[in-house]
Design an enzyme around this catalytic site. Structure first.
Site, short mmCIF file in Angstrom:
data_model
loop_
_atom_site.label_atom_id
_atom_site.label_comp_id
_atom_site.label_asym_id
_atom_site.label_seq_id
_atom_site.Cartn_x
_atom_site.Cartn_y
_atom_site.Cartn_z
N PRO A 56 0.79 -1.19 -0.02
CA PRO A 56 0.14 0.07 0.05
C PRO A 56 0.68 1.27 -0.19
CG PRO A 56 0.30 -1.02 2.19
CD PRO A 56 1.18 -1.66 1.43
N PHE B 169 2.69 4.52 1.65
CA PHE B 169 3.46 4.69 2.78
C PHE B 169 3.88 3.35 3.37
CE2 PHE B 169 -0.20 7.55 2.53
CZ PHE B 169 0.49 8.87 2.22
N ALA B 170 4.33 2.41 2.48
CA ALA B 170 4.72 1.02 2.81
C ALA B 170 6.56 1.06 2.63
CB ALA B 170 4.29 -0.19 2.24
N GLY B 171 7.03 2.01 2.12
CA GLY B 171 8.30 2.03 1.90
C GLY B 171 9.04 1.53 0.27
N LYS B 172 7.88 1.47 -0.60
CA LYS B 172 8.20 0.77 -1.92
C LYS B 172 9.46 1.64 -2.61
CE LYS B 172 4.12 0.87 -3.38
NZ LYS B 172 3.43 1.62 -2.13
N ASP C 75 9.44 2.71 -11.21
CA ASP C 75 8.60 3.16 -9.91
C ASP C 75 7.25 3.44 -10.35
OD1 ASP C 75 8.08 3.72 -7.23
OD2 ASP C 75 8.58 5.66 -7.45
N GLU C 76 6.26 3.30 -9.56
CA GLU C 76 4.85 3.46 -9.67
C GLU C 76 4.33 2.85 -10.99
OE1 GLU C 76 3.22 4.55 -7.50
OE2 GLU C 76 4.62 5.86 -6.09
N ALA C 77 4.67 1.37 -11.13
CA ALA C 77 4.24 0.83 -12.39
C ALA C 77 2.67 0.79 -12.87
CB ALA C 77 4.71 -0.68 -12.40
N GLN C 78 2.01 0.77 -11.51
CA GLN C 78 0.22 0.79 -11.68
C GLN C 78 -0.04 1.84 -12.84
OE1 GLN C 78 1.83 1.79 -8.73
NE2 GLN C 78 0.95 3.61 -8.39
#
Length: 209
Positions: A17, A19-22, A90-93
């Protein structure tokens, strides 16, 4: 590009989700690769302008690495040259489904591909190309955050509009940080117009039986 003789390609997906540190995990992977003198390319969707409109990936902690901004997945390909060892996305969605074939191709060319993204949207549905990326990944790192209500592990992203849970018919993409989103556990993740105690067929399948 022809397949490299040295090294072995793979796909790692870092998900979880908000704020999980991805993104922080991606930056750590990038720094580790740099220490090994690997050649790295990093990409992020142009739409992700929460912390910076510059060509950089920025974590919630304001750590950064240089990145190329892209509008569509195929924009990655012209930048790939034989000396590249690692590709970070990053942010592949937010990317189109072409990203699945592209990262599979890169891994088959012995490039290490490390991707981060939200696997679930604010409704709790699989988000964009993420379920396909998870399916073809060699390694999956699932991160959690802390639920804003219970303080337990959070694996979902709660959307808030004026401080209240959003309706399920809100647009899927809403770029923003804490003003619109907070991490929640399964129990406390909710939508204003959905009864979670009933089977929500349309969330996961077109079949009603």
């Amino acid at each position: 590009m022809t397949q490299k003789e040295q090294g072995q390609g793979f796909i790692e997906v870092v998900c979880g989700p908000m704020f999980a540190g991805k993104t922080e995990a991606l930056i750590q992977r990038s720094n580790q690769a740099l220490q090994l003198n690997k050649k790295i390319l990093s990409f992020k969707p142009q739409i992700d302008d929460r912390y910076s409109v510059k060509e950089e990936i920025v974590s919630h902690n304001q750590n950064t690495i240089p990145a190329i901004l892209i509008d569509k997945s195929k924009d990655i390909l012209p930048f790939i040259t034989p000396e590249i060892n690692v590709v970070i996305i990053d942010e592949a969605q937010f990317l189109d489904n072409d990203i699945v074939a592209i990262v599979d191709y890169l891994a088959n060319c012995n490039i290490e591909v490390i991707i981060s993204g939200l696997e679930l949207d604010f409704c709790g549905k699989p988000f964009g190309p993420m379920p396909y990326l998870l399916a073809i990944a060699d390694t999956v790192t699932k991160l959690t955050s802390i639920c804003a209500i219970s303080g337990k592990k959070a694996n979902r992203t709660q959307r808030l509009i004026d401080g209240k849970p959003a309706q399920s018919n809100e647009p899927v993409v809403l770029v923003g940080g804490k003003e619109y989103h907070e991490p929640r556990c399964r129990k406390h993740h909710c939508l204003a117009d959905i009864d979670k105690t009933k089977i929500n067929w349309q969330n996961f399948t077109n079949q009603s039986k």
